[in-house]
Design an enzyme around this catalytic site. Structure first.
Site, PDB file in Angstrom:
ATOM      1  N   HIS A   1      11.629   5.115   6.331  1.00 17.59           N
ATOM      2  CA  HIS A   1      11.693   4.651   4.933  1.00 17.59           C
ATOM      3  C   HIS A   1      12.625   3.429   4.818  1.00 17.59           C
ATOM      4  O   HIS A   1      13.652   3.463   4.137  1.00 17.59           O
ATOM      5  CB  HIS A   1      12.198   5.789   4.029  1.00 17.59           C
ATOM      6  CG  HIS A   1      11.206   6.178   2.981  1.00 17.59           C
ATOM      7  ND1 HIS A   1       9.999   6.750   3.294  1.00 17.59           N
ATOM      8  CD2 HIS A   1      11.231   6.064   1.616  1.00 17.59           C
ATOM      9  CE1 HIS A   1       9.329   6.983   2.181  1.00 17.59           C
ATOM     10  NE2 HIS A   1      10.037   6.572   1.157  1.00 17.59           N
TER      11      HIS A   1
ATOM     12  N   ASP B   1      12.049   0.420  -1.930  1.00 15.11           N
ATOM     13  CA  ASP B   1      10.849   0.892  -2.612  1.00 15.11           C
ATOM     14  C   ASP B   1       9.646   0.284  -1.894  1.00 15.11           C
ATOM     15  O   ASP B   1       9.772  -0.685  -1.143  1.00 15.11           O
ATOM     16  CB  ASP B   1      10.872   0.461  -4.085  1.00 15.11           C
ATOM     17  CG  ASP B   1       9.921   1.284  -4.951  1.00 15.11           C
ATOM     18  OD1 ASP B   1       9.220   2.149  -4.396  1.00 15.11           O
ATOM     19  OD2 ASP B   1       9.878   1.060  -6.174  1.00 15.11           O
ATOM     20  N   GLY B   2       8.446   0.859  -2.130  1.00 14.33           N
ATOM     21  CA  GLY B   2       7.220   0.312  -1.539  1.00 14.33           C
ATOM     22  C   GLY B   2       6.893   0.847  -0.155  1.00 14.33           C
ATOM     23  O   GLY B   2       5.940   0.399   0.474  1.00 14.33           O
TER      24      GLY B   2
ATOM     25  N   ALA C   1       3.341   1.761   4.498  1.00 13.92           N
ATOM     26  CA  ALA C   1       2.905   2.717   5.533  1.00 13.92           C
ATOM     27  C   ALA C   1       1.383   2.796   5.563  1.00 13.92           C
ATOM     28  O   ALA C   1       0.767   2.817   6.637  1.00 13.92           O
ATOM     29  CB  ALA C   1       3.498   4.101   5.254  1.00 13.92           C
TER      30      ALA C   1
ATOM     31  N   TYR D   1       2.048  15.607   1.001  1.00 11.52           N
ATOM     32  CA  TYR D   1       3.494  15.803   0.892  1.00 11.52           C
ATOM     33  C   TYR D   1       3.943  17.103   1.554  1.00 11.52           C
ATOM     34  O   TYR D   1       5.025  17.167   2.139  1.00 11.52           O
ATOM     35  CB  TYR D   1       3.936  15.751  -0.575  1.00 11.52           C
ATOM     36  CG  TYR D   1       3.992  14.341  -1.106  1.00 11.52           C
ATOM     37  CD1 TYR D   1       4.872  13.408  -0.571  1.00 11.52           C
ATOM     38  CD2 TYR D   1       3.150  13.913  -2.140  1.00 11.52           C
ATOM     39  CE1 TYR D   1       4.913  12.094  -1.029  1.00 11.52           C
ATOM     40  CE2 TYR D   1       3.185  12.602  -2.610  1.00 11.52           C
ATOM     41  CZ  TYR D   1       4.068  11.701  -2.048  1.00 11.52           C
ATOM     42  OH  TYR D   1       4.117  10.404  -2.502  1.00 11.52           O
TER      43      TYR D   1
END
Length: 373
Positions: free
Chosen positions: A210, A214-215, A220, A253
């Site tokens: 990560h 952000d983004g 990915a 997730y």
């Protein structure tokens, strides 16, 4: 206590020495490879114009769904128009696109159209800058085109609405990101792993680090598309992993969290990824059906007299119209009077092209005959 300190895979002593049991997913990998080959073969029989139409549909879907996963809903017309412009395609009803739309499209096309070029830190920074042209994520100023700094605390990967977020795992500290990314980029450019398996590993590895404020999810998925394009030996995309991940978001997730809290044997992640890819490949039938319907429609109506407004609106309907078609919407999109819109619609009803929707409401809605819309 030591176990608490090493709760995530990136904290393991032998990170990132991933292992997997190939025998557990050999059949799935063969099925995915077979479907990829069949799809490319099918697309090659379509001819240039139809292939471009399918490509435009797929790329539009990919951009829309990759953003939707992050809770951002882009304007489909703007996305489609932006992609068409960049690929040099003429489409009916093209519109101007906002800067944030242009940025997402620019990143995704760079990843897929230049899929055989190596990844570099600079290239990833360029993608990140394209995603956040104002230097902000929503209202918040963020670090753009550079690795994250963690000024507000550790980077946690969460999903869910504001106030109901679920923390799935915590990423490595920001002072480790540069070293971690150097290692990932070197592996990405030089590893000889099967390209479909490599796409699964690259996705997991990048999401684990990560590296940006952000983004990360969108980048990915762009890296995933890039490796899948290499595996297809083609920069033309006819299936969308992002659209499938959007459909399977909860499972995505769940498996991400399970893998992050497991050991470095990532077989279960690769199996999930391959199943998702197979579902994505099978889902291309709907894109193909629409493209072939459109081609057949215009062939059938080659001699039917229609004005430019009618042609424009019919193309829009077949490209996936947003909401219901009413005479008011027709007038607005075609930039004509309500009376002209009603005349256009009635003319197409008389010609057996449009019909009134069965479910009536306060205003009359119209649909194309023969297209299960």
């Amino acid at each position: 206590m030591m176990h608490r300190m090493k709760a995530f895979i990136h904290q393991k002593d032998n990170w990132p020495a991933f292992t997997w049991n190939s025998n557990d997913f050999l059949d799935l990998l063969s099925e995915a490879r077979n479907l990829q080959g069949r799809l490319i073969g099918k697309m090659e029989t379509l001819g240039f114009d139809l292939r471009n139409e399918a490509l435009l549909d797929t790329l539009t879907l990919d951009v829309l769904k990759s953003s939707e996963i992050e809770g951002e809903f882009l304007n489909p017309n703007q996305v489609r128009s932006s992609i068409a412009r960049r690929l040099g395609m003429e489409i009916a009803g093209a519109v101007e696109s906002d800067r944030n739309v242009e940025g997402v499209v620019e990143m995704m096309l760079d990843a897929t159209q230049k899929c055989f070029d190596p990844i570099t830190t600079e290239r990833l920074f360029d993608w990140h800058a394209a995603l956040f042209p104002t230097g902000r994520s929503g209202m918040y100023k963020i670090t753009v085109a550079d690795w994250r700094k963690d000024t507000t605390g550790p980077m946690q990967v969460v999903s869910g609405a504001l106030g109901k977020e679920k923390v799935h795992f915590q990423a490595p500290d920001s002072d480790l990101v540069e070293k971690e990314m150097t290692r990932l980029i070197d592996w990405f450019n030089n590893s000889k792993v099967d390209l479909v398996v490599k796409a699964a590993i690259a996705h997991l590895w990048f999401v684990t680090i990560h590296p940006f404020e952000d983004g990360n999810g969108r980048i990915a998925r762009a890296l995933t598309d890039m490796l899948l394009a290499r595996s297809d030996k083609s920069n033309q995309r006819f299936y969308s992993m992002s659209a499938q991940i959007r459909l399977e978001r909860k499972g995505y997730y769940d498996i991400l969290e399970k893998t992050q809290k497991g050991d470095l044997n990532i077989t279960i992640w690769i199996i999930w990824f391959l199943n998702c890819l197979i579902n994505a490949l099978n889902a291309t039938d709907s894109v193909l059906t629409r493209v072939l319907f459109k081609a057949d429609f215009w062939q059938k109506h080659i001699d039917t007299v229609m004005n430019d407004r009618q042609r424009k609106l019919l193309n829009k309907l077949m490209d996936g119209f947003d909401g219901k078609l009413t005479s008011s919407k027709w007038a607005k999109i075609a930039k004509c009077s309500k009376d002209s819109a009603v005349r256009d619609i009635n003319d197409l009803i008389d010609k057996g092209i449009l019909q009134k929707e069965a479910a009536g409401g306060r205003s009359t809605n119209y649909e194309l005959k023969g297209m299960g819309m």
